[in-house]
Write a protein that holds these residues in place. Structure first.
Motif, short mmCIF file in Angstrom:
data_model
loop_
_atom_site.label_atom_id
_atom_site.label_comp_id
_atom_site.label_asym_id
_atom_site.label_seq_id
_atom_site.Cartn_x
_atom_site.Cartn_y
_atom_site.Cartn_z
N GLU A 59 0.84 -1.19 0.00
CA GLU A 59 0.00 0.00 0.00
C GLU A 59 0.88 1.24 0.00
N SER A 99 -13.23 11.12 -0.99
CA SER A 99 -13.07 9.71 -1.33
C SER A 99 -13.12 9.56 -2.84
N ASP A 102 -10.96 3.62 -4.09
CA ASP A 102 -10.22 2.95 -3.02
C ASP A 102 -9.18 3.85 -2.34
N THR A 103 -9.24 5.15 -2.61
CA THR A 103 -8.29 6.06 -1.99
C THR A 103 -9.00 7.24 -1.35
N GLN A 120 -3.90 4.99 -0.07
CA GLN A 120 -4.65 3.84 0.47
C GLN A 120 -4.62 3.91 2.00
N LEU A 121 -5.48 4.75 2.53
CA LEU A 121 -5.58 4.98 3.97
C LEU A 121 -7.03 4.88 4.40
N THR A 122 -7.23 4.52 5.66
CA THR A 122 -8.58 4.58 6.21
C THR A 122 -8.85 6.02 6.64
N ARG A 123 -10.10 6.32 6.88
CA ARG A 123 -10.46 7.66 7.34
C ARG A 123 -9.77 7.97 8.68
N ASP A 124 -9.71 7.00 9.59
CA ASP A 124 -9.03 7.21 10.88
C ASP A 124 -7.53 7.44 10.68
N GLU A 125 -6.92 6.70 9.76
CA GLU A 125 -5.48 6.89 9.50
C GLU A 125 -5.20 8.27 8.94
#
Length: 135
Positions: A59, A99, A102-103, A120-125
């Motif tokens: 990632e 968003s 996938d990114t 490629q990160l989550t919202r929290d990250e």
């Protein structure tokens, strides 16, 4: 490792005349800085591109710092899907989180300076990275 990398990023920002503490001091475990590339286009813009990768998961994400001297360059479009944009406040800055499939991309500007975090990160990250900027 993260502290040293953060100091190197801040040194590149200082070299282009940005003295605000904008280098992230946190990013998700497993990611390492694999690219730190300054770019200068006379009269147009200065940029520092920081690329991060997680070799185990394959990632990637980036944090890009741009200073624009020409209005033409300043109108950068951002691709996004139908997910509503979120405004996230942190350390006196309003980041816009968007968003696109996938990114995620988050961006903040104070006028001529634009900070963009994307990949490629989550919202929290992505919020954790934002919280570590200037904090």
């Amino acid at each position: 490792e993260q502290e040293r990398a953060s100091e190197e990023i801040q040194a590149e920002l200082n070299a282009m005349g940005v003295y605000q503490d904008l280098a992230p001091t946190w990013w998700p475990e497993g990611f390492e800085v694999y690219e730190l590339k300054p770019e200068h286009v006379e009269g147009e813009f200065d940029s520092v591109v920081c690329g991060y990768e997680n070799k185990e998961t394959n990632e990637f994400f980036s944090v890009i710092f741009d200073i624009y001297y020409n209005a033409y360059w300043f109108s950068t479009p951002y691709e996004k899907d139908d997910t509503p944009m979120e405004v996230y406040e942190s350390n006196g800055r309003s980041f816009y989180i968007m968003s696109n499939i996938d990114t995620l991309t988050a961006t903040w500007s104070d006028g001529s300076l634009v900070v963009t975090i994307g990949g490629q990160l989550t919202r929290d990250e992505i919020k954790g990275i934002i919280d570590s900027i200037g904090g």
